[in-house]
Design a protein around this motif. Sequence first.
Motif, mmCIF file in Angstrom:
data_model
loop_
_atom_site.group_PDB
_atom_site.id
_atom_site.type_symbol
_atom_site.label_atom_id
_atom_site.label_comp_id
_atom_site.label_asym_id
_atom_site.label_seq_id
_atom_site.Cartn_x
_atom_site.Cartn_y
_atom_site.Cartn_z
ATOM 1 N N ASN A 17 0.801 -1.195 0.002
ATOM 2 C CA ASN A 17 0.053 0.042 0.084
ATOM 3 C C ASN A 17 0.858 1.271 0.153
ATOM 4 O OD1 ASN A 17 -2.586 -1.601 0.684
ATOM 5 N ND2 ASN A 17 -1.167 -2.069 2.283
ATOM 6 N N GLY A 18 0.334 2.174 -0.575
ATOM 7 C CA GLY A 18 0.907 3.456 -0.599
ATOM 8 C C GLY A 18 0.346 4.778 0.178
ATOM 9 N N LEU A 19 1.112 5.654 0.526
ATOM 10 C CA LEU A 19 0.515 6.715 1.387
ATOM 11 C C LEU A 19 1.117 7.863 0.760
ATOM 12 C CD1 LEU A 19 -1.130 7.982 3.509
ATOM 13 C CD2 LEU A 19 0.831 7.709 5.215
ATOM 14 N N ILE A 20 0.366 8.675 0.083
ATOM 15 C CA ILE A 20 0.999 9.826 -0.802
ATOM 16 C C ILE A 20 0.449 11.168 -0.291
ATOM 17 C CG2 ILE A 20 1.920 8.654 -2.500
ATOM 18 C CD1 ILE A 20 -0.266 9.794 -4.285
ATOM 19 N N GLY A 21 1.102 12.450 -0.299
ATOM 20 C CA GLY A 21 0.427 13.537 -0.341
ATOM 21 C C GLY A 21 1.671 14.472 -0.307
ATOM 22 N N PRO A 22 1.086 16.091 -0.419
ATOM 23 C CA PRO A 22 2.234 17.064 -0.604
ATOM 24 C C PRO A 22 2.810 17.141 0.857
ATOM 25 C CG PRO A 22 -0.076 17.865 -1.163
ATOM 26 C CD PRO A 22 -0.255 16.524 -0.513
ATOM 27 N N ASN A 23 3.920 17.806 0.760
ATOM 28 C CA ASN A 23 4.916 18.062 1.976
ATOM 29 C C ASN A 23 3.907 18.499 2.991
ATOM 30 O OD1 ASN A 23 7.308 17.345 1.084
ATOM 31 N ND2 ASN A 23 7.650 19.125 0.051
ATOM 32 N N GLY A 24 4.041 18.112 4.292
ATOM 33 C CA GLY A 24 3.548 18.755 5.373
ATOM 34 C C GLY A 24 2.022 18.203 5.479
ATOM 35 N N ALA A 25 1.565 17.292 4.782
ATOM 36 C CA ALA A 25 0.216 16.738 4.664
ATOM 37 C C ALA A 25 -0.088 15.713 6.096
ATOM 38 C CB ALA A 25 0.008 15.742 3.346
ATOM 39 N N GLY A 26 0.921 15.332 6.639
ATOM 40 C CA GLY A 26 0.666 14.744 7.954
ATOM 41 C C GLY A 26 1.132 13.226 7.643
ATOM 42 N N LYS A 27 1.738 12.693 6.454
ATOM 43 C CA LYS A 27 1.926 11.114 6.330
ATOM 44 C C LYS A 27 3.101 10.733 7.499
ATOM 45 C CE LYS A 27 4.029 12.374 2.463
ATOM 46 N NZ LYS A 27 3.782 13.679 2.109
ATOM 47 N N THR A 28 4.096 11.443 7.764
ATOM 48 C CA THR A 28 4.784 10.878 8.756
ATOM 49 C C THR A 28 4.312 10.820 10.020
ATOM 50 O OG1 THR A 28 6.894 11.610 7.354
ATOM 51 C CG2 THR A 28 7.267 11.155 9.736
ATOM 52 N N THR A 29 3.425 11.727 10.272
ATOM 53 C CA THR A 29 2.800 11.662 11.503
ATOM 54 C C THR A 29 1.855 10.433 11.687
ATOM 55 O OG1 THR A 29 2.570 14.297 11.467
ATOM 56 C CG2 THR A 29 1.180 13.237 12.956
ATOM 57 N N ILE A 30 1.266 10.176 10.725
ATOM 58 C CA ILE A 30 0.477 8.926 10.791
ATOM 59 C C ILE A 30 1.538 7.771 11.296
ATOM 60 C CG2 ILE A 30 -0.961 7.384 9.580
ATOM 61 C CD1 ILE A 30 -2.033 9.800 7.583
ATOM 62 N N PHE A 31 2.706 7.721 10.467
ATOM 63 C CA PHE A 31 3.407 6.450 10.529
ATOM 64 C C PHE A 31 4.169 6.570 12.054
ATOM 65 C CE2 PHE A 31 5.257 4.612 6.877
ATOM 66 C CZ PHE A 31 4.174 4.441 6.305
#
Lengths: 258, 331
Positions: free
Chosen positions: A32-46
């Motif tokens: 699965n992939g998780l994408i989004g612009p910078n600062g979208a909160g992706k790493t926060t989710i991880f």
Amino acid sequence: MSLLKITDLTQRFGGLTAVSDLQVDLKEGGLNGLIGPNGAGKTTIFNMVSGFYTPTEGTINFDGNVINGKKPHSVTAMGIGRTFQNIRLWHDMTVLDNIRLSQHYHLGYSVIEPFFRTKNYFANEKRIEDKSMELLDVFKLQDIAHEYPKNLPYGIQRRVEIARALATDPKLLLLDEPAAGLSSSDVSDLIDHIKWIHDNFDITIWMIEHQMEVIMNLCQYIKVIDFGKTIAEGTPDEIQKNPQVIKAYLGDEGEIYA
Amino acid sequence: MLPQASDLGWDGNVLGLDSWGSAELVTLAGDSVKGHFFITHYAVAGAKGATKEFIDRYNAAYGYVSSLLSVILFTVDKETGLSLLPASMSLYLFPVIIIIGGIAAGIVGLLVAIPSFKTRDDYLAIITIAVNFIIITALNNMDFVGGSRGYMGMKKVIYGMEDVFKFPYMLFWVITFAIFTVFLIRRFITSTYGKGIIAIKQDEVAAEIMSVDTNHMKLVAFMFSSGLAGISGGLFAHVIGYVNPGSFSILKSTEALVMVYLAGMGSLSGSVISAILFTILLELLRPLQIFKWVLIPLILILVMQFRPEGLMGDKELSHFFPKLKKYYKFK
């Protein structure tokens, strides 16, 4: 069967809502992939899934257990492995030692046994070393087992970090921008490498990535977030055609031509 | 070299030459070996210098525990009344008492480990300095250990032991405990378990994600190294024969820190060598009197300028003399 089920997950830092009302349902065995612009909160989710942040609201259910609020080391012991955007190997420890430490959660001996060097201690140290060497063999890294990561090329460091994450025997592997900082030839190697891992280990992968080449080649299912909210999800084809995704990445067409 | 030193010290006493000479010698050797204790525990901790430096700071004060015990048990003291045990027993019980001092210090290490869960680096160092002050102030106000006047009587125990059988006890025990310490630390850091501490030093976040229980490891590191510092404190008290709260000021811990920094923080053999060299240097520079404290910081500045990782960095002796590997496995 779903391996990771996230419901109504929200993370606030003071007045800032980094992630809001996130719903995720990862099927076992998927890529699965998780994408989004910078600062979208992706790493926060991880960071929430791996235990570094305690979610403000919502639950994270992994393999039938609620894991929010658990410490990262116990989350890892339950079966979530992770790599970091900027490689976080222990640079002054050999590659072998880097891998070896992944066994810290089931050493098999008690605190005082290292001092007495019991039979049990030696047996378990041997088990850990054999297991680590075996893993390095599988990853064709056996030749650099006694090198220090700081002396290795970036692409190899990446591989060592992924191998280290797999050494904890995870059911779910979180890859945070594995292609960051790699040259284009390294990136295509990485794509093959991740495919190979997915085929050969019994594992579910969830990755954050900015390079569309990697995401579109690898992922079966993609989630797109922006400003902490889900804006789209689906197969790579669906995502590529989604107007909202295009808007998030490229801006509003209307604005340009207005 | 060490047996020679003991021979010399021994002869000095027997011949009744210059007792000052022998005392100096014992102190010299004693100090250098004591250095090991302070030091090696940094090596253990993989020494995020600042993170672990607190230990000797306040724990040296735990020399008090074993001094008190030994005095109460073995000597006729005007305050503690008659001795509880005959002086001859101190012969066997001395190491036990030193170890009890170590255990007491280890338990206190537990208390200071807890703030370390949330605090890091410089902030943790500040906490440990604060604890040092608390302990010193507490000791200053405890009358039963003499308050700021200090506490003595330990020499009587040593004399008691020498009455039974003449032998340079302190030199023997200091060296024994030094070897014992290095032995323990080496066993600890070569195990996968102990490497968890080095992992925390290098990257705590990575350590957590690789299943190292960092709080647990910190607790163990603090208790273990506090315990070792407590042992060294006990020996220190018996070598000098007198302790007062001022003996364990920040200057003492600075001395220990200098030993580690000079050697290189990741090197066990380096710490031992540098503890010895630094002590010898201190003694050699004694004639310079106050200028000693100009020269030594200067040396430190130069080392930090030109070799910030310390003389040996994280290399062991075997790295420089590969032949040594045949005799001893360093890592």
